[in-house]
Scaffold this motif. Structure first.
Motif, PDB file in Angstrom:
ATOM      1  N   PHE A   1       0.810  -1.176   0.029  1.00 21.28           N
ATOM      2  CA  PHE A   1      -0.049  -0.084   0.000  1.00 21.28           C
ATOM      3  C   PHE A   1       0.908   1.081   0.072  1.00 21.28           C
TER       4      PHE A   1
ATOM      5  N   PRO B   1      -2.095  12.696  -0.285  1.00 25.20           N
ATOM      6  CA  PRO B   1      -3.180  11.422  -0.452  1.00 25.20           C
ATOM      7  C   PRO B   1      -4.375  11.916  -1.196  1.00 25.20           C
ATOM      8  N   TYR B   2      -4.961  10.992  -2.286  1.00 24.34           N
ATOM      9  CA  TYR B   2      -6.089  11.657  -2.982  1.00 24.34           C
ATOM     10  C   TYR B   2      -7.321  10.959  -2.421  1.00 24.34           C
TER      11      TYR B   2
ATOM     12  N   SER C   1     -11.695  11.086  -3.249  1.00 25.26           N
ATOM     13  CA  SER C   1     -12.601  11.884  -4.234  1.00 25.26           C
ATOM     14  C   SER C   1     -13.626  12.645  -3.249  1.00 25.26           C
TER      15      SER C   1
ATOM     16  N   GLU D   1     -16.626  12.201  -2.749  1.00 24.24           N
ATOM     17  CA  GLU D   1     -17.567  11.588  -2.024  1.00 24.24           C
ATOM     18  C   GLU D   1     -17.323  10.672  -0.911  1.00 24.24           C
TER      19      GLU D   1
ATOM     20  N   LYS E   1     -16.731   4.026   3.375  1.00 16.34           N
ATOM     21  CA  LYS E   1     -16.954   3.693   1.949  1.00 16.34           C
ATOM     22  C   LYS E   1     -15.585   3.293   1.298  1.00 16.34           C
ATOM     23  N   LEU E   2     -14.660   4.057   1.625  1.00 21.65           N
ATOM     24  CA  LEU E   2     -13.222   3.583   1.025  1.00 21.65           C
ATOM     25  C   LEU E   2     -12.870   2.114   1.525  1.00 21.65           C
TER      26      LEU E   2
ATOM     27  N   TYR F   1     -14.604  -0.545  -0.237  1.00 19.45           N
ATOM     28  CA  TYR F   1     -14.150  -0.605  -1.622  1.00 19.45           C
ATOM     29  C   TYR F   1     -12.667  -1.476  -1.544  1.00 19.45           C
ATOM     30  N   LEU F   2     -11.960  -1.005  -0.661  1.00 16.52           N
ATOM     31  CA  LEU F   2     -10.462  -1.312  -0.770  1.00 16.52           C
ATOM     32  C   LEU F   2     -10.262  -2.940  -0.291  1.00 16.52           C
TER      33      LEU F   2
ATOM     34  N   LYS G   1     -12.429  -4.933  -0.767  1.00 23.34           N
ATOM     35  CA  LYS G   1     -12.624  -5.786  -2.079  1.00 23.34           C
ATOM     36  C   LYS G   1     -11.255  -6.275  -3.076  1.00 23.34           C
ATOM     37  N   LEU G   2     -10.628  -4.968  -2.954  1.00 25.01           N
ATOM     38  CA  LEU G   2      -9.401  -5.150  -3.811  1.00 25.01           C
ATOM     39  C   LEU G   2      -8.123  -5.820  -3.111  1.00 25.01           C
ATOM     40  N   TYR G   3      -7.901  -5.823  -2.030  1.00 22.84           N
ATOM     41  CA  TYR G   3      -6.880  -6.116  -1.153  1.00 22.84           C
ATOM     42  C   TYR G   3      -7.237  -7.590  -0.413  1.00 22.84           C
TER      43      TYR G   3
ATOM     44  N   GLN H   1      -6.609  13.814   7.240  1.00 22.67           N
ATOM     45  CA  GLN H   1      -6.516  12.915   5.847  1.00 22.67           C
ATOM     46  C   GLN H   1      -5.495  12.187   5.861  1.00 22.67           C
TER      47      GLN H   1
ATOM     48  N   HIS I   1     -15.756  -4.064  -9.478  1.00 23.63           N
ATOM     49  CA  HIS I   1     -15.622  -3.464  -8.289  1.00 23.63           C
ATOM     50  C   HIS I   1     -15.338  -2.084  -8.601  1.00 23.63           C
TER      51      HIS I   1
ATOM     52  N   GLU J   1     -18.084   0.934  -7.652  1.00 27.61           N
ATOM     53  CA  GLU J   1     -17.571   2.056  -6.869  1.00 27.61           C
ATOM     54  C   GLU J   1     -17.725   3.199  -7.557  1.00 27.61           C
TER      55      GLU J   1
ATOM     56  N   ARG K   1      -2.585  13.574  -8.103  1.00 31.36           N
ATOM     57  CA  ARG K   1      -2.873  12.984  -6.816  1.00 31.36           C
ATOM     58  C   ARG K   1      -3.708  11.627  -6.971  1.00 31.36           C
TER      59      ARG K   1
END
Lengths: 295, 575
Positions: free
Chosen positions: A76, A82-83, A85, A87, A92-93, A96-97, A99-101, A132, B8, B12, B84
């Motif tokens: 990671f 750091p970015y 979005s 929303e 929420k992040l 999402y993460l 599911k990816l990791y 953040q 995904h 998202e 970013r």
């Protein structure tokens, strides 16, 4: 293990990273420092597969990083800014993460959420710079990374959170064998946490050493004589930053402490003292060696 | 690419854009079901008026969909243009292709699903099958257009370095491409006799997805199928290019110069060409004495300048304006003069190509302008109108076309054809002077000549003006007979019989019971067959007219046309 082999990155005519080679062994906490524009962030971006190298390669566990999802799911990376979005919330992040990791640890995530004083349902872009970064850290550690890349992470974090961060890094290194690469100008923080230091300048390597080795081989020497001694006399010790005040001299030397002591004692000083150097002082000394000295 | 990662990313992005999707859906709901219901209430049973209003609503609906698709697409692909976000998404265990195509699918679903559902709702509240089908027809074509727009924006985003670059390229290509194509396809129109075969809507829509719903408005189902198929193929092509390029796109292009220069080169070429042509047009118009830019068209007069200098002026205007456009675009794309000299190579190549094209045109395109087949080689000639007015195209066949097989008439057509060419070409076989005059002339009232030769080959030419009207009039009777024979009585717009102060009219198109039209047409055809065409000879004679599209035929007949008169009386009494 991270292997950087003859790595080069150019931006038009500017060579950001120039034929760089080094290795970082598993379970190490590597501090990455250097002058401004030395290529630290560029190097981290290549380590995390964002930039494609113009030459050489970056290998993690023997595999190339760029577009390699197998490798990418092991690390990671938190960039200098750091970015998030508009929303995005931590919750929420995290969803999402997760599911990816493949190593995402929900329990650990819950624990980290309690550890950092943040509202997981609040929009991250409305948080302060330091908050953040904390949000990014919660998400980063929850992925249980084998490798963690942090760029200027200490910026904006208060002393308490810095301590938590250091504790978490050490905890993950000891418990999970994580390897961390931390780019920063804040060498004071490196002294507490890093076991390896890589110093860059103009895209090239200035030094890679164990932090303990640096501390045990680089000293500030204060020495006084009862007779006149020429400055040239000290050249045999390859000193740097030699300063003279009458018969009193101060300089920095590198080498085995015992042998240096013995050699200096043989010159019959009336006073001699070996002082430990901070990493910042070592850094300044090293940079002086490549013509980037304090004037 | 792993489908799970694409899923995904897609989900998202849909989640992230839920607020936008809600605003979009609310707006579409107001435009379609709500306004359809209000219009239906206001128009009541007046179906033609309602359908007309519905067409306008469909266009507003399409404009809203396209505007939202543009804004949302630029936004969804902007992750490539911010340093970013590039750092964040580039380090995730999602490949560049998975990230891109996950977003493409998300964007398509966000824009198309609400559009389709709301359109169907709009169709249902219209309570009219014809209206429902019309709305559905529009919605289905929008499904393809949205896909085209998303693919187009995605491709531009991959090539651009900034969000602004993507948006500017999208706007410029969508707006300049149709003008550019109209000029490119219109240039050969300068050639006297040139026949254009291109299908406007198809060509103009391909790289202008934003405007394509408006180009398609008058398209037939067949044309529409072509347009949509071509758009789909082009979009898939762009998707494939994006698939190839996204992996080669340098992350450091974000907030920097373009990753790939393809769109900017296309914009430069199209814009400088268009500007050059406009400049040439202005210069030519200013110097040409028979056309004064603010004075409108004047009768041709003696030109005060030679034909060659007129061409020189055209080239000068083209060069100046195209260079100016090239210069301005270079400043915009390169943020300064850097690389200007290198960029001149592209400009020079473009200018050279245009001059060669112009050279080909002004020298008559290798004999294209002056060619007339030898009389002995001609099998027959078909003379037809290019103008929709006064023309009947019935089930794909031009019923008003005149087929000339007689040697005498073939000779006459050739003579008229030769005189047109002589007027267009000077003694040196140059056509400089007639080039642009041709462009200013009325586009309508064209006459098309189709020579079919004995060896089976065909030569087609089209001319403005009415040089062949005399021949055409001589064949009017055979044309009328042809129309009468081939058109189904139910398809006429109106059939009117007049006798003295009385008249009887039927409008088969609007009638549920089409029997009166069938009876009258069959009776008239029978009488016509039996007695032949009659001329007006007495005040007691009858007149019958048949109207179809913009074509109307008139016939006179007397009391000998008993069957027609019988039908006329019967229906008049029934009325």
């Amino acid at each position: 293990m991270i292997e950087v082999k003859n790595l080069t990155k150019r931006f038009d005519k500017v060579v950001a990273v120039n034929d760089l080679s080094f290795k970082i062994k598993d379970g190490a906490i590597c501090g990455l420092s250097g002058s401004n524009g030395s290529g630290k962030s560029t190097l981290l971006r290549m380590l995390s597969g964002v930039y494609y190298p113009d030459g050489g390669e970056v290998l993690i566990d023997g595999e190339s990083v760029y577009e390699n999802m197998n490798v990418k799911s092991k690390f990671f990376s938190i960039s200098d800014y750091p970015y998030f979005s508009n929303e995005a919330t931590i919750e929420k992040l995290a969803k999402y993460l997760s599911k990816l990791y493949p190593n995402w640890d929900q329990e650990y995530y819950q624990k980290l959420c309690k550890c950092f004083p943040l509202d997981v349902k609040a929009k991250i872009i409305n948080m302060s710079k330091g908050m953040q970064r904390q949000a990014a850290l919660i998400l980063a550690f929850s992925t249980k990374p084998e490798y963690l890349f942090l760029d200027e992470i200490f910026d904006g974090l208060d002393p308490v959170i810095r301590q938590i961060l250091k504790r978490l890094v050490i905890e993950n290194v000891t418990d999970n064998g994580m390897t961390a690469v931390i780019a920063s100008h804040n060498l004071r923080e490196f002294e507490d946490i890093c076991d390896t230091l890589v110093v860059l300048h103009q895209g090239g390597m200035v030094r890679q050493s164990e932090v303990d080795a640096i501390k045990s081989t680089t000293f500030r020497v204060q020495i006084a004589f009862d007779r006149d001694v020429a400055e040239e006399f000290f050249e045999q010790f390859s000193p740097s930053g030699l300063q003279r005040d009458g018969r009193f001299f101060t300089f920095i030397v590198t080498g085995d402490e015992e042998r240096l002591r013995k050699r200096l004692e043989d010159t019959n000083p009336v006073f001699m003292e070996f002082l430990p150097l901070s990493l910042e002082e070592v850094f300044i000394k090293e940079m002086g060696g490549v013509g980037y000295a304090v004037k | 690419m792993r489908s799970s990662s694409i899923k995904h990313v897609c989900l998202e992005n849909i989640r992230q854009r839920s607020s936008l999707a809600i605003i979009y859906s609310v707006l579409l709901t107001v435009i379609m079901p709500v306004l359809v219901l209000l219009t239906k209430t206001a128009e009541g049973d007046n179906l033609p008026n309602f359908m007309e209003q519905l067409l306008s609503l469909n266009m507003i609906y399409a404009a809203t969909v396209m505007m939202f698709t543009f804004i949302s697409s630029v936004s969804i692909f902007s992750y490539m243009h911010k340093k970013r976000s590039v750092d964040f998404y580039g380090s995730l265990p999602v490949s560049r292709r998975e990230e891109f195509f996950g977003r493409v699918i998300a964007e398509y679903l966000i824009m198309s699903v609400p559009m389709l559902i709301i359109a169907v709702l709009g169709g249902l509240v219209a309570f009219e099958m014809k209206a429902f089908l019309m709305i559905l027809y529009f919605a289905l074509r929008l499904l393809v257009v949205i896909f085209a727009s998303v693919a187009f924006t995605g491709f531009l985003a991959v090539c651009s370095g900034t969000v602004a670059g993507t948006a500017v390229n999208y706007i410029l290509i969508n707006s300049i491409y149709p003008i550019f194509m109209l000029i490119i396809l219109g240039m050969p129109e300068m050639l006297p006799g040139y026949v254009s075969e291109f299908k406007n809507a198809i060509v103009l829509s391909v790289f202008s997805p934003f405007l394509s719903p408006f180009f398609m408005i008058d398209a037939t189902i067949g044309q529409l199928a072509w347009i949509l198929s071509i758009m789909a193929v082009v979009s898939i092509g762009l998707m494939y290019l994006s698939y190839r390029l996204i992996i080669k796109r340098k992350a450091e292009s974000a907030q920097s110069k373009a990753a790939f220069p393809i769109p900017s080169i296309a914009v430069r070429l199209m814009t400088s060409f268009t500007a050059g042509y406009v400049g040439a047009f202005i210069f030519y118009a200013m110097f040409r004495i028979n056309y004064i830019i603010f004075g409108g068209y004047r009768e041709p007069q003696e030109s005060s300048i030679t034909s060659l200098s007129a061409l020189g002026i055209f080239i000068l205007g083209f060069t100046l304006f195209s260079f100016l456009a090239h210069f301005i675009l270079h400043l915009i794309y390169n943020r300064g003069m850097r690389g200007f000299v290198k960029g001149l190579i592209l400009y020079g190549a473009q200018l050279g190509f245009c001059l060669i094209m112009l050279g080909v045109i002004v020298t008559g395109a290798f004999g294209y302008v002056t060619r007339i087949p030898d009389e002995d080689d001609i099998k027959y000639i078909v003379l037809s109108s290019e103008d929709d007015y006064g023309r009947v195209v019935y089930h794909g066949e031009d019923l008003t076309a005149v087929k000339i097989t007689q040697g005498f008439d073939i000779r006459r057509v050739r003579q008229i054809h030769q005189s047109i060419i002589d007027e267009a070409v000077d003694e040196n076989n140059n056509i400089y002077m007639s080039l642009f005059t041709a462009m200013f002339e009325d586009f309508y009232d064209n006459c098309k000549l189709k020579y079919t030769l004995k060896d089976g080959s065909v030569l087609v030419r089209s001319y403005k003006g009415s040089s062949f009207s005399e021949i055409y009039e001589e064949y009017e009777d055979s044309v009328s007979k042809n129309v009468l024979e081939k058109v189904d009585p139910e398809d006429y717009e109106s059939i009117i019989i007049s006798h003295g102060a009385e008249d009887y009219a039927v409008y088969p198109e609007d009638l549920k019971d089409k029997q009166p039209a069938v009876d009258i047409v069959n009776a008239f055809k029978s009488d016509f067959e039996r007695l032949g065409k009659q001329q007006l000879s007495d005040t007691d004679d009858y007149q019958i007219s048949f109207s179809l599209d913009s074509y109307t035929m008139y016939f006179y007949f007397n009391s000998e046309y008993t069957e027609t008169i019988k039908q006329y009386r019967e229906h008049l009494n029934t009325e």
